[in-house]
Design a protein around this motif. Structure first.
Motif, PDB file in Angstrom:
ATOM      1  N   THR A  98     -44.942  -2.606   3.525  1.00  0.00           N
ATOM      2  CA  THR A  98     -45.556  -1.891   2.411  1.00  0.00           C
ATOM      3  C   THR A  98     -45.750  -2.850   1.247  1.00  0.00           C
ATOM      4  O   THR A  98     -44.888  -3.685   0.982  1.00  0.00           O
ATOM      5  N   PHE A  99     -46.884  -2.729   0.579  1.00  0.00           N
ATOM      6  CA  PHE A  99     -47.214  -3.541  -0.591  1.00  0.00           C
ATOM      7  C   PHE A  99     -47.826  -2.636  -1.647  1.00  0.00           C
ATOM      8  O   PHE A  99     -48.375  -1.589  -1.314  1.00  0.00           O
ATOM      9  N   THR A 100     -47.767  -3.038  -2.890  1.00  0.00           N
ATOM     10  CA  THR A 100     -48.449  -2.299  -3.950  1.00  0.00           C
ATOM     11  C   THR A 100     -49.425  -3.217  -4.670  1.00  0.00           C
ATOM     12  O   THR A 100     -49.270  -4.442  -4.668  1.00  0.00           O
TER      13      THR A 100
ATOM     14  N   THR B 104     -60.630  -5.570   1.589  1.00  0.00           N
ATOM     15  CA  THR B 104     -60.333  -7.001   1.446  1.00  0.00           C
ATOM     16  C   THR B 104     -58.849  -7.217   1.192  1.00  0.00           C
ATOM     17  O   THR B 104     -58.270  -8.188   1.677  1.00  0.00           O
ATOM     18  N   ARG B 105     -58.225  -6.291   0.464  1.00  0.00           N
ATOM     19  CA  ARG B 105     -56.773  -6.383   0.238  1.00  0.00           C
ATOM     20  C   ARG B 105     -56.019  -6.107   1.551  1.00  0.00           C
ATOM     21  O   ARG B 105     -55.048  -6.783   1.868  1.00  0.00           O
ATOM     22  N   VAL B 106     -56.478  -5.120   2.302  1.00  0.00           N
ATOM     23  CA  VAL B 106     -55.887  -4.835   3.618  1.00  0.00           C
ATOM     24  C   VAL B 106     -55.992  -6.067   4.505  1.00  0.00           C
ATOM     25  O   VAL B 106     -55.013  -6.493   5.125  1.00  0.00           O
ATOM     26  N   PHE B 107     -57.184  -6.640   4.564  1.00  0.00           N
ATOM     27  CA  PHE B 107     -57.431  -7.803   5.413  1.00  0.00           C
ATOM     28  C   PHE B 107     -56.476  -8.944   5.045  1.00  0.00           C
ATOM     29  O   PHE B 107     -55.870  -9.574   5.917  1.00  0.00           O
ATOM     30  N   ALA B 108     -56.325  -9.206   3.746  1.00  0.00           N
ATOM     31  CA  ALA B 108     -55.436 -10.282   3.298  1.00  0.00           C
ATOM     32  C   ALA B 108     -53.992 -10.032   3.724  1.00  0.00           C
ATOM     33  O   ALA B 108     -53.300 -10.952   4.190  1.00  0.00           O
ATOM     34  N   HIS B 109     -53.534  -8.792   3.599  1.00  0.00           N
ATOM     35  CA  HIS B 109     -52.162  -8.478   4.009  1.00  0.00           C
ATOM     36  C   HIS B 109     -51.989  -8.625   5.522  1.00  0.00           C
ATOM     37  O   HIS B 109     -50.977  -9.138   5.984  1.00  0.00           O
TER      38      HIS B 109
ATOM     39  N   ALA C  93     -51.663 -12.209   6.406  1.00  0.00           N
ATOM     40  CA  ALA C  93     -50.328 -12.720   6.060  1.00  0.00           C
ATOM     41  C   ALA C  93     -49.262 -12.211   7.034  1.00  0.00           C
ATOM     42  O   ALA C  93     -48.356 -12.960   7.410  1.00  0.00           O
ATOM     43  N   LEU C  94     -49.374 -10.961   7.454  1.00  0.00           N
ATOM     44  CA  LEU C  94     -48.392 -10.380   8.369  1.00  0.00           C
ATOM     45  C   LEU C  94     -48.529 -10.926   9.789  1.00  0.00           C
ATOM     46  O   LEU C  94     -47.535 -11.062  10.503  1.00  0.00           O
ATOM     47  N   TYR C  95     -49.762 -11.193  10.206  1.00  0.00           N
ATOM     48  CA  TYR C  95     -50.034 -11.622  11.575  1.00  0.00           C
ATOM     49  C   TYR C  95     -50.902 -12.882  11.569  1.00  0.00           C
ATOM     50  O   TYR C  95     -52.060 -12.850  11.990  1.00  0.00           O
TER      51      TYR C  95
ATOM     52  N   PHE D  25     -49.994   0.175  -0.125  1.00  0.00           N
ATOM     53  CA  PHE D  25     -50.588  -0.196   1.160  1.00  0.00           C
ATOM     54  C   PHE D  25     -49.484  -0.175   2.209  1.00  0.00           C
ATOM     55  O   PHE D  25     -48.463  -0.847   2.035  1.00  0.00           O
ATOM     56  N   SER D  26     -49.682   0.573   3.289  1.00  0.00           N
ATOM     57  CA  SER D  26     -48.689   0.664   4.358  1.00  0.00           C
ATOM     58  C   SER D  26     -49.306   0.236   5.676  1.00  0.00           C
ATOM     59  O   SER D  26     -50.446   0.615   5.993  1.00  0.00           O
TER      60      SER D  26
END
Length: 129
Positions: free
Chosen positions: A12-14, A59-64, A67-69, A93-94
């Protein structure tokens, strides 16, 4: 089992989008619809204020996800935008690995204040690059 041994099954991110983010994305993308960039116009709409571009959220989802994968390309994504995201309101963001489908990540973005979902979808990850 997690997609990557050192990555948790969920994260999860904010983020708090600002009007400057909407304006910059409009300049970059060419999507200068007044609902995104004109507060006076937007005040007269059903939203009452400017709303984020859906693809700015992605774009924020894509960046996370990158980073996660790291090294895992995005093979396919599905996206829905059931509610608006506003400037100066925190979003959560979850990301959750789908236990029913290997290599698929479930995505949800909510307004932190009221829990309204502003983006929901999935991302199917491809193999390692």
């Amino acid at each position: 089992m997690s997609l990557a041994a050192d990555i948790p099954l969920s994260a999860t991110f904010t983020w708090i989008p600002r009007q400057a983010d909407f304006d910059a994305f409009a300049r970059l993308s060419g999507d200068d619809n007044p609902i995104h960039v004109d507060p006076e116009f937007s005040a007269r709409t059903r939203f009452g204020r400017t709303v984020s571009h859906g693809m700015l959220l992605y774009t924020r989802v894509f960046a996370h996800l990158k980073a996660l994968y790291p090294g895992r390309p995005h093979a396919l994504q599905t996206l829905m935008f059931p509610n608006p995201s506003y400037a100066d309101e925190e979003l959560t963001f979850s990301f959750q690995e789908n236990p029913g489908k290997a290599d698929q990540i479930l995505i949800e973005v909510k307004r932190s204040a009221d829990g309204a979902v502003t983006l929901s979808g999935t991302c199917d990850l491809g193999g390692e690059k």
